[in-house]
Enzyme design. Structure first.
Site, short mmCIF file in Angstrom:
data_model
loop_
_atom_site.label_atom_id
_atom_site.label_comp_id
_atom_site.label_asym_id
_atom_site.label_seq_id
_atom_site.Cartn_x
_atom_site.Cartn_y
_atom_site.Cartn_z
N GLU A 269 0.83 -1.20 0.00
CA GLU A 269 0.00 0.00 0.00
C GLU A 269 0.87 1.26 0.00
O GLU A 269 1.66 1.44 0.93
CB GLU A 269 -0.93 0.00 1.23
CG GLU A 269 -1.92 -1.13 1.23
CD GLU A 269 -2.82 -1.14 2.46
OE1 GLU A 269 -3.74 -1.96 2.50
OE2 GLU A 269 -2.59 -0.34 3.40
N HIS A 297 -7.67 1.46 1.32
CA HIS A 297 -7.52 1.45 2.79
C HIS A 297 -8.25 2.66 3.38
O HIS A 297 -7.71 3.42 4.18
CB HIS A 297 -6.04 1.47 3.18
CG HIS A 297 -5.80 0.91 4.55
ND1 HIS A 297 -4.67 0.22 4.88
CD2 HIS A 297 -6.57 0.92 5.68
CE1 HIS A 297 -4.72 -0.16 6.15
NE2 HIS A 297 -5.86 0.24 6.65
N ALA A 298 -9.50 2.79 2.97
CA ALA A 298 -10.30 3.96 3.33
C ALA A 298 -11.45 3.61 4.28
O ALA A 298 -12.23 4.50 4.64
CB ALA A 298 -10.87 4.59 2.07
#
Length: 340
Positions: A269, A297-298
């Site tokens: 990421e 990755h929210a």
């Protein structure tokens, strides 16, 4: 003397939220780096605490330079980017912030599931391409009824519990596997519990991951795990990317054994070196189109949860230095090595 808090990888313009919490009790020294070597050596050696964000790894050699440090606080939940064992050996407690964003993450996980189970993205793509010809419902293989299907949670901590409650709200039969919870835990929630991962995988129509990333859980979803899953099932991962073996995930999706996957987290990421599965998704190859959803990755994010994350981590620091209260520690046993 006012304790100095080093924030080595604070990817915000200013620590205004944190300073509003601690007032004059603490002094922050802010950097926005990903490489520990770009932080002056004296900054590491003279700080009294570290406020750790997510863009830098605190390895054992970095922790060895923390001559005065008495506390490390992770701005967030995951501590896999901190060598917590090395900190324990130095007598430094490491804390995280477990009490923010739980509802947002659980909502996001359910949103991934609903988007796949109700074909939201394929339907949009059809209509975008042809408002008349695309105005029909059939032919989206991920669409199914959720009521009566089995939702399997691997791990039943805060977020796993929140997801399980939401799944029950959709009239799903919820089962979970978590060997770390005490006997009878399931009775308080009215859920079903199984004794093995294999048992869960064999009956779940939806498998949702809610475990921390450890040596034991890394790659927990490997080729054997995917083979054990029910044909046509769905995977949701809002926990940590490396829990899933991406080669095995691609194979399970290509074969059709796994119907779909919704992922908020990835092994790398951001994915600067994307896996072939991600490349196929980007290019909307026919075999994967509509069967994979990726978000950055929210899941944790909202304006409210982001504020909470920062404010709660600052409060954790303040409570430690001003009141002697050390909470949410993830490396128990640090006290035995605390300098006299």
């Amino acid at each position: 003397m006012t304790p100095i808090v080093l924030a080595p990888d604070a990817n915000v313009p200013a620590l205004d939220i944190e300073e509003a919490i601690v007032g004059r009790a603490l002094t922050f020294r802010r950097f926005d780096e990903s490489d520990p070597g770009r932080i002056p050596d004296e900054a590491w050696r003279t700080c009294d605490a570290v406020l750790k964000w997510k863009n830098m790894r605190l390895t054992a050699d970095v922790i060895d330079r923390l001559d005065r440090c008495r506390f490390i606080v992770r701005v967030g939940v995951g501590t896999d980017n901190i060598d917590v064992d090395a900190a324990r050996e130095r007598g430094i407690p490491v804390a995280n912030v477990p009490n923010y964003g739980t509802t947002e993450v659980a909502d996001h996980g359910i949103a991934l599931l609903l988007s796949l189970a109700r074909g939201i993205e394929p339907y949009q793509a059809r209509l975008r391409a042809d408002l008349v010809g695309g105005f029909h419902a059939a032919g989206v293989p991920t669409v199914r009824r959720l009521r009566g299907s089995v939702f399997g949670a691997i791990g039943l901590g805060r977020i796993g519990t929140a997801m399980a409650r939401r799944a029950k709200g959709f009239d799903m039969d919820v089962v979970y596997y978590d060997p770390f919870l005490p006997s009878g835990h399931e009775l308080g929630f009215g859920l079903r519990r199984v004794k093995s991962l294999e048992a869960l995988l064999g009956e779940a129509d939806v498998v949702s991951l809610h475990t921390p990333l450890t040596d034991a859980t890394r790659g927990i979803m490997d080729a054997d795990a995917f083979s054990a899953m029910k044909p046509g099932s769905i995977l949701v991962n809002i926990a940590r990317g490396p829990l899933v073996d991406f080669d095995a995930l691609e194979a399970a999706l290509r074969s059709g054994h796994l119907a779909a996957a919704g992922l908020d987290v990835l092994p790398e990421e951001p994915p600067r070196h994307p896996h072939p599965l991600i490349t196929a998704w980007q290019q909307r190859e026919a075999w994967i189109d509509g069967r994979l959803i990726l978000t950055p990755h929210a899941a944790y994010f909202s304006a409210a949860s982001y504020h909470d994350m920062r404010a709660f981590s600052a409060q954790t620091l303040l409570d430690h230095f001003a009141a002697g209260v050390t909470r949410d520690v993830v490396n128990p046993g640090w006290e035995r090595n605390r300098p006299a």
